[in-house]
Design a protein around this motif. Structure first.
Motif, PDB file in Angstrom:
ATOM      1  N   UNK A 117      50.190   8.124  58.810  1.00 12.58           N
ATOM      2  CA  UNK A 117      49.425   7.831  59.898  1.00 12.58           C
ATOM      3  C   UNK A 117      50.109   8.003  61.127  1.00 12.58           C
ATOM      4  N   UNK A 118      49.938   8.846  62.023  1.00 10.90           N
ATOM      5  CA  UNK A 118      50.396   9.004  63.529  1.00 10.90           C
ATOM      6  C   UNK A 118      49.950   8.348  64.562  1.00 10.90           C
ATOM      7  N   UNK A 119      48.869   7.573  64.082  1.00  8.70           N
ATOM      8  CA  UNK A 119      48.387   6.684  65.197  1.00  8.70           C
ATOM      9  C   UNK A 119      47.077   7.440  65.819  1.00  8.70           C
ATOM     10  N   UNK A 120      46.136   6.425  66.632  1.00  8.77           N
ATOM     11  CA  UNK A 120      44.890   7.329  67.404  1.00  8.77           C
ATOM     12  C   UNK A 120      44.249   7.829  66.288  1.00  8.77           C
ATOM     13  N   UNK A 121      44.209   7.620  65.172  1.00 10.89           N
ATOM     14  CA  UNK A 121      43.110   8.106  64.250  1.00 10.89           C
ATOM     15  C   UNK A 121      43.845   9.533  63.461  1.00 10.89           C
ATOM     16  N   UNK A 122      45.003   9.815  63.961  1.00  7.68           N
ATOM     17  CA  UNK A 122      45.398  11.231  63.640  1.00  7.68           C
ATOM     18  C   UNK A 122      46.296  10.980  62.392  1.00  7.68           C
ATOM     19  N   UNK A 123      46.112  11.805  61.456  1.00  8.01           N
ATOM     20  CA  UNK A 123      47.268  11.708  60.136  1.00  8.01           C
ATOM     21  C   UNK A 123      47.339  13.180  59.433  1.00  8.01           C
ATOM     22  N   UNK A 124      48.557  13.216  58.608  1.00  9.56           N
ATOM     23  CA  UNK A 124      48.683  14.529  58.281  1.00  9.56           C
ATOM     24  C   UNK A 124      48.886  14.122  56.390  1.00  9.56           C
ATOM     25  N   UNK A 125      48.514  15.394  55.663  1.00  7.45           N
ATOM     26  CA  UNK A 125      48.677  15.150  54.464  1.00  7.45           C
ATOM     27  C   UNK A 125      49.548  16.384  53.823  1.00  7.45           C
ATOM     28  N   UNK A 126      50.616  16.053  52.778  1.00  8.70           N
ATOM     29  CA  UNK A 126      51.121  16.879  52.259  1.00  8.70           C
ATOM     30  C   UNK A 126      50.962  16.838  50.667  1.00  8.70           C
ATOM     31  N   UNK A 127      50.470  17.909  49.858  1.00  6.83           N
ATOM     32  CA  UNK A 127      49.887  17.822  48.803  1.00  6.83           C
ATOM     33  C   UNK A 127      50.510  18.989  47.991  1.00  6.83           C
ATOM     34  N   UNK A 128      50.292  18.703  46.402  1.00  4.19           N
ATOM     35  CA  UNK A 128      50.765  19.427  45.323  1.00  4.19           C
ATOM     36  C   UNK A 128      52.337  19.330  45.333  1.00  4.19           C
ATOM     37  N   UNK A 129      53.007  18.314  45.626  1.00  2.68           N
ATOM     38  CA  UNK A 129      54.475  18.212  45.567  1.00  2.68           C
ATOM     39  C   UNK A 129      54.770  17.549  44.002  1.00  2.68           C
ATOM     40  N   UNK A 130      55.996  18.399  43.895  1.00  2.75           N
ATOM     41  CA  UNK A 130      56.703  17.961  42.632  1.00  2.75           C
ATOM     42  C   UNK A 130      57.334  16.648  42.208  1.00  2.75           C
ATOM     43  N   UNK A 131      57.647  16.095  43.829  1.00  4.22           N
ATOM     44  CA  UNK A 131      58.446  14.865  43.665  1.00  4.22           C
ATOM     45  C   UNK A 131      58.219  14.328  45.079  1.00  4.22           C
ATOM     46  N   UNK A 132      57.852  12.885  45.027  1.00  6.45           N
ATOM     47  CA  UNK A 132      57.957  12.306  46.388  1.00  6.45           C
ATOM     48  C   UNK A 132      59.092  11.336  46.525  1.00  6.45           C
ATOM     49  N   UNK A 133      59.535  11.517  47.963  1.00  7.37           N
ATOM     50  CA  UNK A 133      60.719  10.689  48.372  1.00  7.37           C
ATOM     51  C   UNK A 133      60.391   9.605  49.129  1.00  7.37           C
ATOM     52  N   UNK A 134      59.183   9.233  49.636  1.00 12.13           N
ATOM     53  CA  UNK A 134      58.751   8.048  50.541  1.00 12.13           C
ATOM     54  C   UNK A 134      58.086   7.314  49.774  1.00 12.13           C
ATOM     55  N   UNK A 169      59.208  14.952  50.357  1.00  9.18           N
ATOM     56  CA  UNK A 169      59.200  15.100  48.835  1.00  9.18           C
ATOM     57  C   UNK A 169      59.812  16.634  49.021  1.00  9.18           C
ATOM     58  N   UNK A 170      59.425  17.067  47.574  1.00  8.93           N
ATOM     59  CA  UNK A 170      59.819  18.524  47.093  1.00  8.93           C
ATOM     60  C   UNK A 170      58.402  19.245  46.942  1.00  8.93           C
ATOM     61  N   UNK A 171      58.603  20.560  47.242  1.00  5.55           N
ATOM     62  CA  UNK A 171      57.285  21.198  46.867  1.00  5.55           C
ATOM     63  C   UNK A 171      57.225  21.651  45.280  1.00  5.55           C
ATOM     64  N   UNK A 172      55.957  21.861  44.995  1.00 10.23           N
ATOM     65  CA  UNK A 172      55.469  22.015  43.489  1.00 10.23           C
ATOM     66  C   UNK A 172      54.282  22.474  43.428  1.00 10.23           C
TER      67      UNK A 172
END
Length: 424
Positions: free
Chosen positions: A354-371, A384-387
């Motif tokens: 969530x970047x504020x003001x209703x703006x969000x980003x998504x990163x999908x299909x990861x092989x591993x999440x680091x946060x 994370x790492x791509x997958x």
């Protein structure tokens, strides 16, 4: 009485005078020789002359003494007048020297005050310059006056040189001036005149330093405003508004010229305001998702309607896909807070920021999440790492940008990030 013998010489012979004195039976006679008569006459003449001289001296003595005293008085008066004239000349020379020395000290004090003012200005400028350039090394081209020198009466001119930091140029200018003007060549030029020439050169150099400082400040101010405007314009072209009031403020009023120290203070305040505005724009821009999550990677699927890779029918693709091998680092495209870091159906392992003001980003299909959920991240931080988790036909990075859950084309954001990446 005896008879004289007749002279054997031809002619008459003059006989000496004889004086006869008779007193009764006593008769005496004296013969007066010519030399005796001459001697008596001389004695009488000498006595008469001496008497006359003595009488004249007694009569004229007072006049002679008065004349002598008057002559001595005139000589003494002339001597005293000469001494007084010489003393006056010495006093005038001494006064001129003291005046020249005081004038030189005043000029040196003025130069040191101006040098101290320039040093103070430099102290005020350094933080702003470091703020503008991001590193102290960027201030190497800024005119910086030397440290304040020690003031001593026996090295006034030397300190005058040191106060400006332009001793060589001052000496060279003085040499040029002396060589061009026959009237000031040789020993006819006083120390004060030479000092005036030096001070004129030093003052010119100090004014050049002041001008360069103000010119540099104005250049930095213009660059800061220009950079901020460039960032804002690029973001607005992608539909991103940092501040609704940016660049729209109204201003006006009568012209009130400023000069001197007020000019420098005004320029510094203007630069500070420009840098603050630029910092605000940069901070706001770094929160926006304008960075590339996979720099150098090819986009294999664009935003919008496409043929679904699994069923082969037209379908809406809410983001873009980057070709990536398993384990490739996936980084945040802007600062924000992790709103979700978990498995999400067809997205597989997904991280949403969530970047504020209703703006969000998504990163999908990861092989591993680091946060993790609720974690604050900065632009470029590892997520994370791509997958190929979830609904996927192979390893890649699926990237989405949404505003109030409405998907936006990430290409515009990536284009803006590439344009202003060097400005942030």
């Amino acid at each position: 009485m005896s008879q004289t013998r007749p002279s054997a010489v031809f002619g008459k012979r003059k006989e000496p005078h004889t004086i006869i004195i008779a007193h009764g039976d006593d008769i005496r006679h004296f013969t007066i020789r010519p030399w005796m008569a001459a001697l008596c006459g001389s004695v009488l003449a000498a006595v008469a002359i001496g008497y006359l001289l003595a009488t004249s001296y007694l009569v004229l003595r007072d006049d002679l003494i008065g004349a002598t005293v008057a002559r001595q008085a005139r000589l003494q008066q002339a001597y005293e007048d000469r001494i007084s004239a010489l003393r006056t000349q010495v006093d005038r020379i001494t006064s001129r020297q003291l005046l020249d020395q005081r004038l030189m000290e005043d000029k040196v004090a003025e130069l040191l005050d101006r040098q101290e003012e320039l040093s103070e200005r430099n102290g005020r400028m350094l933080p702003l310059l470091e703020k503008a350039t991001g590193a102290a090394a960027g201030t190497s081209d800024i005119p910086i006056p030397p440290a304040k020198p020690e003031v001593r009466a026996d090295i006034v001119l030397s300190n005058a040189y040191a106060a400006s930091g332009v001793a060589n140029s001052a000496a060279a200018a003085l040499a040029r001036i002396t060589s061009r003007s026959p009237a000031i060549q040789g020993e006819s030029v006083s120390v004060a005149d030479r000092a005036d020439l030096i001070f004129v050169t030093i003052n010119k150099s100090l004014r050049e330093i002041e001008t360069r400082q103000i010119k540099k400040i104005r250049t930095l101010t213009e660059n800061a405003y220009k950079t901020a405007d460039t960032i804002v314009s690029a973001l607005e072209s992608a539909g991103l508004k940092i501040d609704e009031t940016y660049g729209s403020s109204d201003a006006g009023g009568p012209l009130v010229p400023i000069s001197g120290a007020e000019t420098f203070d005004s320029e510094v305040e203007e630069l500070d305001e420009a840098l603050s505005k630029l910092d605000n724009v940069r901070n706001a821009a770094t929160k926006l998702p304008i960075a590339n999550p996979a720099p150098g990677r090819v986009v294999t699927s664009g935003f919008g309607v496409r043929r679904d890779p699994l069923i082969g029918k037209p379908a809406f693709h809410a983001g873009i896909d980057f070709r990536a091998s398993v384990g490739l680092p996936v980084r945040a495209t802007g600062a924000g807070t992790v709103s979700r870091a978990a498995w999400n159906g067809g997205y597989g392992r997904m991280v949403e920021i969530d970047h504020g003001n209703g703006l969000t980003t998504r990163f999908a299909h990861l092989s591993e999440i680091k946060v993790s959920d609720g974690q604050t991240v900065e632009a470029g931080q590892l997520l994370g790492l791509a997958g190929s988790s979830g609904r996927s036909t192979g390893p890649h990075i699926h990237y989405e940008i949404r505003r109030n859950e409405k998907p936006l084309n990430p290409v515009k954001f990536l284009k803006v990030g590439k344009e202003i990446g060097t400005l942030l």
